[in-house]
Scaffold this motif. Structure first.
Motif: not given
Length: 459
Positions: A58-74, A76-87
């Motif tokens: 609950k510290f800061n909404n930046a966790i979720y704004i930036d987090g979306e960008k971080i996970l989207e990048a992950k 895009e690069k991932a494959q298989g089970a790792e990709k599913s986990a990030f999704i």
């Protein structure tokens, strides 16, 4: 370096929502991951971001704004089970944002984003059409007002059609969902048109847009264009599933049970009109039921349609005018003016049609369709409104000018406008003819119902 860090830290405190008692470790790591995200170094941002996310959700909404960008990048690069986990983690992140920052998280918007993410990755996630439809349906029902993304609205409807084809949804459910989403799209088009119209009027008055107005105009136009695209896509996807052979038996069967249900009757009338099922006795029955339930602009318009079917044109016009007088919403009134104008156009009453089209433009200047209709009428009258072979073909310049206006005010019609302009100009006198007559720059008066003038282009 220390001064730079302190300044950045102060900016973060001002720019994001925080708490009176901040956790020092979370403050530090938030600053670190935010800088990495700004530099698009998402791999480096991941570890400090996860630390803050887990320790201080609950510290800061930046966790979720930036987090979306971080996970989207992950993802895009991932494959298989790792990709599913990030999704799946990004879906979870949307849920956590809604839980921890509800006032900054439109429910329908983020629920739809989660569903769209799963739909776009349905194969790797092994999601069925039924599971995905239920996801979108829950998001739509959760907060319809903020479920506005054009792509997601189309996906939602497309899944309904697929389930209908698989015999998992009934025809009634299919048509209800189509009507529901079409009405939602129309309300969004009305919303963006109302925002765009003052900017269009300003430009047409010769006043340049200033400040952020050009950016806003582009933003509004992009949404209107996308809604236009998905509306066409929905109609294509629905196809012949909603032809008269399917609609009439369905509405006949359900009429008695729904004849006092105003929404059902209104939608049935609109659908039968749209699909040109107006010769059916059922259409007459539905229109009368609608008018009895709630005499309105819509019901008056359809009563006019019935009078037209009976060949009673003068009575029909009275109902059409009554419909216009009853409507208080400018956007809807504009649509009525256009509909009535189109009826006069089809009957060959071009002068009356133009009057209605111009009224439609006054009420909704960002809709370019009336301009194209007027241009088509000018072109159709070229042979009868000119007094010499040259002047007859000069009418096409007038048609081209009118068609060009459509593309200037309506981003959804730029292609159609350009094609019409090119077609009309090709039929107008060419450079060699202008040279031969020596009439470059001459004003040609055009008679009959057009009662206008056009200037011969300079060569």
């Amino acid at each position: 370096m220390k001064t730079k860090f302190t300044f950045l830290f102060a900016l973060l405190l001002v720019g994001f929502t925080g708490f009176a008692q901040q956790d020092e470790e979370c403050m530090t790591k938030l600053s670190i991951f935010h800088e990495y995200v700004k530099a698009k170094n998402y791999d480096a941002a991941y570890e400090p971001w996860m630390a803050v996310r887990n320790k201080c959700p609950k510290f800061n909404n930046a966790i979720y704004i930036d987090g979306e960008k971080i996970l989207e990048a992950k993802i895009e690069k991932a494959q298989g089970a790792e990709k599913s986990a990030f999704i799946n983690d990004l879906v979870l992140l949307y849920e956590q944002r809604a839980e921890n920052f509800p006032s900054k998280t439109p429910k329908g918007e983020y629920a739809a984003k989660a569903c769209q993410l799963q739909y776009d990755n349905r194969e790797i996630l092994n999601k069925t059409d039924e599971e995905l439809y239920n996801c979108f349906d829950a998001a739509y029902k959760l907060d319809k007002a903020t479920f506005t993304n054009p792509k997601s609205l189309y996906t939602y409807f497309s899944l309904m059609v697929d389930l209908y084809d698989a015999k998992k949804k009934s025809a009634g459910e299919l048509f209800d969902k189509y009507d529901d989403i079409v009405e939602k799209i129309d309300s969004e088009v009305e919303n963006y048109s109302a925002k765009l119209n003052p900017l269009i009027e300003k430009e047409e008055a010769g006043t340049p847009l200033s400040g952020n107005e050009p950016a806003y105009k582009k933003y509004y136009e992009s949404y209107l264009l996308n809604y236009d695209i998905i509306s066409a896509g929905m109609d294509k996807k629905l196809g012949d599933r909603a032809n008269c052979d399917n609609l009439i038996p369905l509405y006949e069967k359900d009429f008695e049970a729904n004849k006092t249900n105003e929404t059902w009757v209104r939608r049935a009338v609109a659908k039968m009109y749209e699909k040109d099922c107006t010769d059916s006795p059922l259409f007459v029955k539905l229109v009368n039921a609608q008018h009895e339930l709630n005499p309105s602009a819509n019901s008056a318009y359809y009563l006019g349609v019935l009078k037209d079917k009976e060949g009673k044109s003068s009575e029909a016009v009275k109902f059409y005018q009554q419909a216009i007088n009853l409507e208080t919403d400018n956007y809807k009134k504009s649509k009525l003016y256009y509909r009535v104008g189109d009826k006069f156009k089809k009957s060959g009453s071009f002068g009356q049609a133009r009057n209605y089209f111009r009224e439609a433009l006054k009420l909704n200047p960002s809709n370019g369709r009336p301009y194209l209709a007027i241009a088509a009428m000018y072109a159709a009258s070229a042979n009868s409104c000119g007094d010499t072979p040259f002047n007859k073909r000069a009418v096409y310049w007038l048609a081209a000018q009118e068609a060009a206006k459509a593309g200037n005010v309506d981003a959804t019609l730029k292609k159609a406008s350009a094609q019409s302009v090119a077609s009309y100009n090709a039929k107008a006198p060419q450079r060699s003819e202008i040279f031969s007559c020596g009439c470059s720059g001459k004003v040609i008066n055009i008679g009959c119902w057009i009662n206008g003038s056009v200037t011969v282009p300079n060569i």
